[in-house]
Design an enzyme around this catalytic site. Structure first.
Site, PDB file in Angstrom:
ATOM      1  N   ASP A 200       0.657  -1.197  -0.117  1.00 27.54           N
ATOM      2  CA  ASP A 200       0.020   0.055  -0.027  1.00 27.54           C
ATOM      3  C   ASP A 200       0.967   1.299  -0.059  1.00 27.54           C
ATOM      4  OD1 ASP A 200      -2.179   1.911   0.529  1.00 27.54           O
ATOM      5  OD2 ASP A 200      -3.225   0.300   1.284  1.00 27.54           O
TER       6      ASP A 200
ATOM      7  N   HIS B 135       1.736   1.920  -3.390  1.00 25.08           N
ATOM      8  CA  HIS B 135       1.010   2.665  -3.853  1.00 25.08           C
ATOM      9  C   HIS B 135       1.307   4.307  -3.831  1.00 25.08           C
ATOM     10  CE1 HIS B 135      -2.873  -0.093  -3.092  1.00 25.08           C
ATOM     11  NE2 HIS B 135      -1.942  -0.536  -3.863  1.00 25.08           N
TER      12      HIS B 135
END
Ligand SMILES: *[C@@H]1O[C@H](CO)[C@@H](O)[C@H](O)[C@H]1NC(C)=O
Ligand SMILES: *[C@@H]1O[C@H](CO)[C@@H](O)[C@H](O)[C@H]1NC(C)=O
Ligand SMILES: *[C@@H]1O[C@H](CO)[C@@H](O)[C@H](O)[C@H]1NC(C)=O
Length: 440
Positions: A242, A265
């Site tokens: 993430d 991310h």
């Protein structure tokens, strides 16, 4: 020892400096430095070591050593300059613990060995699933060493295995209401969820650490900041499933530099304003970093319907490589397939993207600002983004620019970025952002 210290103190008194290191085991001895050097205050740096082995740790990676860690912490916390030693060459299985301050003075947690979280979900206590190692009211704390903090989160990542337990998944290391905290040199890996979280804290330095988890491990943010200020994150390598760094509401004065990010991310502000909440984020600088093989690069995301203000955010000198969406402002953030548009939005004002250079794999720039409140004072300068795959790959999308005001400055590649921003702004926007400003 006592005489030696006094002797040294006489020698060094001229320099107003006394560095004395006493290696003591367990609780038996205390540093005498404080007593002998009363009046010299901070110039007298003395350390007292508390080795977890002296507190009876089994150090086999299977027996529960949590109580031993807590005991060593409590001992170190009671003196000035206490050091908790986690020696190298050993593994310590630790169940969820809280290491609580405030302490007498500066505390060091020297992690040279490995701390292991319980690997089976069933061996976590159901009453405390929020975090694994929890530091609370821990001021003046340094965590350092060549060791590893291993969250062994793979069972948590498996939706079938973790489903019947709870929606909550533990953060590996969390700091709550702590000031003047440094985390350096260690490796943190495979957390069930977030790796390193700072909440309600200030005066944070993260330097030269590694955070590692597989690219497909869900919600494993590297570093998560909320309600925290005066933060510097630098010279670190973060690759997870993430956000490498996630900056949430209540954060200000955050400086991130010389980071290598990926997989993951990217570096994100938000999602802000969920469930019509207030979000305030300001004075964020991300610079001189590399982002590689990630879904996003530099990103701000807000939910529909929130209130508050994001202001003075700079992403500068970011090298991107094979990033799907290198530059993103998304005010329609939604974690389901469809969220209804709502009135109101967290305002975004003063965001600079400067020298974002490298390759993208889906869309070079995506600025989707709210219908109600446009983004203002957006600066795009020296953006040079080329497709990472063969030119004209079928998945490539043109830039998206919606309701954003500001200025562009070349070089800009693709050249369509020249037309991304509307010039000037209208008075109603000023009114809205100043009312948001008052909220924050
Ligand atoms: C940390 O220690 C320094 C030096 O002793 C001191 O000035 C500072 O106030 C301390 N910080 C906190 C939050 O206690
Ligand atoms: C913007 O933020 C940076 C740090 O992130 C800070 O140095 C600067 O003073 C801020 N600018 C304004 C106008 O507040
Ligand atoms: C919300 O607004 C955006 C921008 O006008 C639009 O593209 C999108 O389709 C809307 N979404 C819904 C669910 O109505």
């Amino acid at each position: 020892m006592k005489h030696l210290c006094v002797f040294i103190s006489h020698l060094l008194v001229v320099f107003n400096l006394c560095t004395m290191i006493t290696f003591v085991e367990g609780r038996k001895f205390h540093s005498n430095c404080k007593k002998h050097h009363k009046g010299y205050g901070d110039s007298c740096t003395s350390t007292t070591n508390y080795n977890i082995m002296s507190f009876g740790a089994k150090a086999n990676g299977i027996s529960d050593d949590s109580k031993k860690l807590v005991a060593a912490w409590k001992a170190a916390c009671k003196v000035r300059g206490g050091v908790v030693l986690i020696p190298s060459g050993h593994k310590f299985m630790i169940k969820p613990v809280t290491l609580q301050g405030p302490c007498m003075g500066h505390v060091t947690l020297q992690i040279d060995g490995t701390l292991l979280a319980p690997s089976k979900i069933g061996s976590w206590s159901k009453s405390n699933l929020y975090q694994w190692v929890n530091f609370k009211w821990a001021n003046n704390l340094t965590i350092q060493g060549s060791g590893t903090v291993d969250g062994q989160g793979y069972n948590w990542w498996n939706p079938i295995k973790s489903k019947h337990i709870s929606d909550i998944k533990p953060t590996a290391m969390r700091f709550y209401a702590s000031e003047d905290v440094t985390v350096r040199d260690i490796t943190i890996k495979d957390s069930p969820q977030v790796h390193l979280k700072f909440d309600n804290s200030r005066g944070i330095i993260v330097n030269n650490i590694n955070i590692l988890a597989p690219g497909n491990s869900p919600n494993t943010d590297g570093i998560h900041l909320q309600n925290s200020r005066d933060v510097e994150i630098m010279h670190s390598n973060i690759g997870t499933g993430d956000d490498c760094v996630s900056i949430q509401t209540g954060c200000s004065n955050v400086h991130i530099h010389h980071i290598t990010c990926g997989p993951g991310h990217g570096i994100s502000l938000g999602g802000l304003g969920k469930d019509k909440s207030i979000a305030c984020v300001s004075d964020i600088l991300v610079e001189n970093s590399n982002i590689q093989n990630t879904l996003y690069g530099a990103r701000i995301k807000t939910w529909q319907g929130g209130i508050g203000l994001v202001k003075n955010v700079t992403f500068s000198n970011i090298q991107v490589e094979n990033v799907n969406f290198p530059i993103v402002i998304n005010q329609y953030y939604c974690d389901k397939s469809l969220c209804q548009n709502q009135t109101g939005s967290v305002a975004i004002k003063g965001v600079k993207f400067d020298r974002i250079i490298g390759t993208y794999s889906t869309q070079p720039i995506h600025l989707a600002c709210s219908n109600d409140i446009p983004c203002t004072d957006i600066d795009l300068s020296d953006i040079q983004l080329k497709p990472s795959g063969p030119l004209g790959g079928s998945q490539l999308q043109h830039d998206l620019c919606w309701n954003s005001y500001g200025n562009t400055k070349g070089p800009l590649v693709p050249s369509s970025i020249n037309y991304c921003l509307k010039k000037g702004r209208d008075g109603s926007v000023n009114q809205i952002t100043s009312s948001s400003n008052e909220l924050c």
